[in-house]
Motif scaffolding. Structure first.
Motif, PDB file in Angstrom:
ATOM      1  N   ASN A  64      37.441  79.324 -83.323  1.00  0.00           N
ATOM      2  CA  ASN A  64      37.767  79.559 -84.737  1.00  0.00           C
ATOM      3  C   ASN A  64      37.809  81.043 -85.059  1.00  0.00           C
ATOM      4  O   ASN A  64      38.452  81.471 -86.004  1.00  0.00           O
ATOM      5  CB  ASN A  64      36.719  78.973 -85.693  1.00  0.00           C
ATOM      6  N   THR A  65      37.063  81.820 -84.272  1.00  0.00           N
ATOM      7  CA  THR A  65      36.982  83.264 -84.532  1.00  0.00           C
ATOM      8  C   THR A  65      37.138  84.001 -83.214  1.00  0.00           C
ATOM      9  O   THR A  65      36.479  83.659 -82.225  1.00  0.00           O
ATOM     10  CB  THR A  65      35.622  83.621 -85.186  1.00  0.00           C
ATOM     11  N   LEU A  66      38.021  84.986 -83.222  1.00  0.00           N
ATOM     12  CA  LEU A  66      38.298  85.768 -82.010  1.00  0.00           C
ATOM     13  C   LEU A  66      37.940  87.219 -82.292  1.00  0.00           C
ATOM     14  O   LEU A  66      38.449  87.809 -83.253  1.00  0.00           O
ATOM     15  CB  LEU A  66      39.795  85.647 -81.675  1.00  0.00           C
ATOM     16  N   LYS A  79      31.344  75.961 -85.380  1.00  0.00           N
ATOM     17  CA  LYS A  79      32.131  77.194 -85.443  1.00  0.00           C
ATOM     18  C   LYS A  79      31.935  77.899 -84.105  1.00  0.00           C
ATOM     19  O   LYS A  79      30.806  78.047 -83.644  1.00  0.00           O
ATOM     20  CB  LYS A  79      31.618  78.093 -86.568  1.00  0.00           C
ATOM     21  N   THR A  80      33.032  78.301 -83.484  1.00  0.00           N
ATOM     22  CA  THR A  80      32.901  78.968 -82.184  1.00  0.00           C
ATOM     23  C   THR A  80      33.632  80.296 -82.198  1.00  0.00           C
ATOM     24  O   THR A  80      34.797  80.371 -82.601  1.00  0.00           O
ATOM     25  CB  THR A  80      33.479  78.082 -81.053  1.00  0.00           C
ATOM     26  N   VAL A  81      32.930  81.328 -81.757  1.00  0.00           N
ATOM     27  CA  VAL A  81      33.517  82.664 -81.680  1.00  0.00           C
ATOM     28  C   VAL A  81      33.647  83.099 -80.230  1.00  0.00           C
ATOM     29  O   VAL A  81      32.738  82.858 -79.433  1.00  0.00           O
ATOM     30  CB  VAL A  81      32.670  83.692 -82.488  1.00  0.00           C
ATOM     31  N   LEU A  82      34.769  83.688 -79.892  1.00  0.00           N
ATOM     32  CA  LEU A  82      34.935  84.309 -78.575  1.00  0.00           C
ATOM     33  C   LEU A  82      34.839  85.823 -78.773  1.00  0.00           C
ATOM     34  O   LEU A  82      35.573  86.390 -79.605  1.00  0.00           O
ATOM     35  CB  LEU A  82      36.287  83.935 -77.960  1.00  0.00           C
ATOM     36  N   ILE A  83      33.938  86.452 -78.035  1.00  0.00           N
ATOM     37  CA  ILE A  83      33.723  87.901 -78.171  1.00  0.00           C
ATOM     38  C   ILE A  83      33.976  88.577 -76.830  1.00  0.00           C
ATOM     39  O   ILE A  83      33.304  88.263 -75.838  1.00  0.00           O
ATOM     40  CB  ILE A  83      32.270  88.203 -78.629  1.00  0.00           C
ATOM     41  N   THR A  84      34.939  89.495 -76.787  1.00  0.00           N
ATOM     42  CA  THR A  84      35.132  90.266 -75.554  1.00  0.00           C
ATOM     43  C   THR A  84      34.249  91.519 -75.613  1.00  0.00           C
ATOM     44  O   THR A  84      33.979  92.054 -76.687  1.00  0.00           O
ATOM     45  CB  THR A  84      36.609  90.673 -75.359  1.00  0.00           C
ATOM     46  N   GLY A  85      33.796  91.929 -74.438  1.00  0.00           N
ATOM     47  CA  GLY A  85      32.904  93.100 -74.400  1.00  0.00           C
ATOM     48  C   GLY A  85      31.568  92.770 -75.028  1.00  0.00           C
ATOM     49  O   GLY A  85      30.989  93.564 -75.783  1.00  0.00           O
ATOM     50  N   ALA A  86      31.063  91.568 -74.700  1.00  0.00           N
ATOM     51  CA  ALA A  86      29.849  91.058 -75.360  1.00  0.00           C
ATOM     52  C   ALA A  86      28.562  91.608 -74.737  1.00  0.00           C
ATOM     53  O   ALA A  86      27.479  91.338 -75.244  1.00  0.00           O
ATOM     54  CB  ALA A  86      29.848  89.530 -75.282  1.00  0.00           C
ATOM     55  N   THR A  87      28.665  92.372 -73.667  1.00  0.00           N
ATOM     56  CA  THR A  87      27.448  92.745 -72.934  1.00  0.00           C
ATOM     57  C   THR A  87      26.746  93.988 -73.471  1.00  0.00           C
ATOM     58  O   THR A  87      25.606  94.243 -73.097  1.00  0.00           O
ATOM     59  CB  THR A  87      27.754  92.984 -71.444  1.00  0.00           C
ATOM     60  N   SER A  88      27.418  94.782 -74.286  1.00  0.00           N
ATOM     61  CA  SER A  88      26.736  95.984 -74.782  1.00  0.00           C
ATOM     62  C   SER A  88      27.345  96.454 -76.090  1.00  0.00           C
ATOM     63  O   SER A  88      28.354  95.907 -76.558  1.00  0.00           O
ATOM     64  CB  SER A  88      26.777  97.107 -73.734  1.00  0.00           C
ATOM     65  N   GLY A  89      26.732  97.461 -76.687  1.00  0.00           N
ATOM     66  CA  GLY A  89      27.285  98.148 -77.861  1.00  0.00           C
ATOM     67  C   GLY A  89      27.651  97.209 -78.998  1.00  0.00           C
ATOM     68  O   GLY A  89      26.892  96.319 -79.373  1.00  0.00           O
ATOM     69  N   ALA A 121      40.194  80.546 -90.175  1.00  0.00           N
ATOM     70  CA  ALA A 121      40.062  81.124 -88.839  1.00  0.00           C
ATOM     71  C   ALA A 121      40.196  82.637 -88.972  1.00  0.00           C
ATOM     72  O   ALA A 121      40.898  83.126 -89.861  1.00  0.00           O
ATOM     73  CB  ALA A 121      41.138  80.559 -87.925  1.00  0.00           C
ATOM     74  N   ARG A 122      39.498  83.347 -88.089  1.00  0.00           N
ATOM     75  CA  ARG A 122      39.435  84.807 -88.272  1.00  0.00           C
ATOM     76  C   ARG A 122      39.626  85.542 -86.952  1.00  0.00           C
ATOM     77  O   ARG A 122      39.115  85.112 -85.910  1.00  0.00           O
ATOM     78  CB  ARG A 122      38.075  85.200 -88.857  1.00  0.00           C
ATOM     79  N   ILE A 123      40.320  86.675 -87.043  1.00  0.00           N
ATOM     80  CA  ILE A 123      40.480  87.550 -85.878  1.00  0.00           C
ATOM     81  C   ILE A 123      39.940  88.928 -86.259  1.00  0.00           C
ATOM     82  O   ILE A 123      40.277  89.458 -87.327  1.00  0.00           O
ATOM     83  CB  ILE A 123      41.971  87.667 -85.474  1.00  0.00           C
ATOM     84  N   LEU A 124      39.107  89.492 -85.385  1.00  0.00           N
ATOM     85  CA  LEU A 124      38.633  90.866 -85.578  1.00  0.00           C
ATOM     86  C   LEU A 124      39.097  91.699 -84.393  1.00  0.00           C
ATOM     87  O   LEU A 124      38.728  91.416 -83.244  1.00  0.00           O
ATOM     88  CB  LEU A 124      37.100  90.900 -85.650  1.00  0.00           C
ATOM     89  N   ASN A 125      39.942  92.681 -84.657  1.00  0.00           N
ATOM     90  CA  ASN A 125      40.401  93.571 -83.603  1.00  0.00           C
ATOM     91  C   ASN A 125      39.719  94.933 -83.778  1.00  0.00           C
ATOM     92  O   ASN A 125      39.776  95.524 -84.866  1.00  0.00           O
ATOM     93  CB  ASN A 125      41.926  93.722 -83.652  1.00  0.00           C
ATOM     94  N   VAL A 126      39.099  95.410 -82.712  1.00  0.00           N
ATOM     95  CA  VAL A 126      38.376  96.686 -82.820  1.00  0.00           C
ATOM     96  C   VAL A 126      39.310  97.828 -82.427  1.00  0.00           C
ATOM     97  O   VAL A 126      39.718  97.949 -81.269  1.00  0.00           O
ATOM     98  CB  VAL A 126      37.096  96.684 -81.970  1.00  0.00           C
TER      99      VAL A 126
END
Ligand SMILES: NC(=O)c1ccc[n+]([C@@H]2O[C@H](COP(=O)([O-])OP(=O)(O)OC[C@H]3O[C@@H](n4cnc5c(N)ncnc54)[C@H](OP(=O)(O)O)[C@@H]3O)[C@@H](O)[C@H]2O)c1
Length: 255
Positions: free
Chosen positions: A79-81, A3-13, A130-135
């Motif tokens: 698989n997860t964004l 399972k692979t997730v791509l996370i933007t803004g992964a450096t903090s918070g 597959a999953r998308i999480l939009n903040v």
């Protein structure tokens, strides 16, 4: 299957909290942000997961496509964004630099939309969930004087994500929108809102990310974090927009 997730803004918070949760659940990680050193440091803590670092300023015009191409060149399937990177700015619209506000639109709206566009086909073609999480933010629910562009970007994120979730009904892809209220991260200092009334009861980034993570895994469409924020977002639905805007202006003032 990995399972692979791509996370933007992964450096903090919130992004960093998501990194910890996905890693604990055995995901491979693709980290996207500008601070490469910080991402390499994070990578060094996760020897059990495959961690790929992509240094990218997502406020640049072609950034999302470049990220997609780098992921493909590395032979990685997502698989997860998690479209999490974003920032806000406090100040009157005509007194803030237009270049910074355009950068915000590019990051908060365009990069999120384009990353979703590029990764969605392979997510849909997968035989697995597959999953998308939009903040987004509780800012999505009313106009936000003194942060006019930021609030509007988050209204876009909520509207876009809810529409896409409906389009993808009966497919293997779910879209979850996370709407946090004030949360203790670097956001407040970047946006210059640390001393405002809205930040007096800020939640911890761990609490917020955990609520978002649970909602994502269950395929929930929209999650507003914390009971006070839920109540505020609910109330905003019934107030005249002009009154909701006055309240948002009031809480944007110094406490
Ligand atoms: N904290 C709150 O009160 C709050 C409330 C509601 C919604 N949100 C939303 O939550 C999300 C995460 O923010 P946060 O609170 O965790 O803030 P944060 O601690 O400031 O984190 C922001 C992240 O976005 C990345 N980022 C910023 N500009 C970027 C760019 N141009 N290109 C690529 N990455 C960029 C930063 O990494 P680099 O600096 O390394 O690029 C950082 O990892 C945002 O969408 C924000 O709008 C926050």
């Amino acid at each position: 299957m990995n399972k692979t997730v791509l996370i933007t803004g992964a450096t903090s918070g919130l992004g960093y909290e998501f990194v910890k949760m996905f890693a604990a659940d055995g995901y491979d990680l693709v980290l996207v942000a500008r601070n490469k050193l910080k991402m390499e440091e994070i990578k060094s803590h996760y020897s059990n997961s495959k961690v790929t670092v992509i240094e990218k300023d997502l406020s640049n015009q072609y950034a999302a496509k470049e990220v997609f191409e780098e992921v493909k060149a590395a032979g990685i399937t997502i698989n997860t964004l998690v479209n999490n990177a974003g920032f806000g700015l406090m100040g009157k619209f005509d007194e803030l630099q237009i270049s910074k506000q355009s950068e915000m639109i590019q990051l908060n709206i365009t990069a999120l939309t384009e990353l979703t566009y590029y990764f969605l086909p392979e997510m849909r073609n997968s035989s697995n969930a597959a999953r998308i999480l939009n903040v987004a933010s509780t800012a999505a629910f009313q106009p936000g004087p003194l942060m006019a562009v930021y609030y509007a970007t988050k209204a876009y994120v909520l509207s876009f994500s809810e529409a896409l979730a409906e389009e993808l009904t009966d497919t293997n892809v779910t879209v979850t929108t996370l709407c946090p209220g004030a949360t203790k991260t670097n956001f407040a200092s970047v946006a210059n809102v640390e001393k405002t009334k809205m930040f007096s009861g800020a939640m911890s980034s761990q609490e917020v990310a955990e609520e978002g993570y649970r909602a994502l895994l269950s395929g929930k469409r929209v999650v507003i974090t914390g009971s006070t924020n839920k109540l505020g977002a609910y109330a905003a639905k019934f107030l005249p927009r002009s009154l909701a805007a006055k309240i948002a202006k009031y809480v944007a003032k110094e406490a």
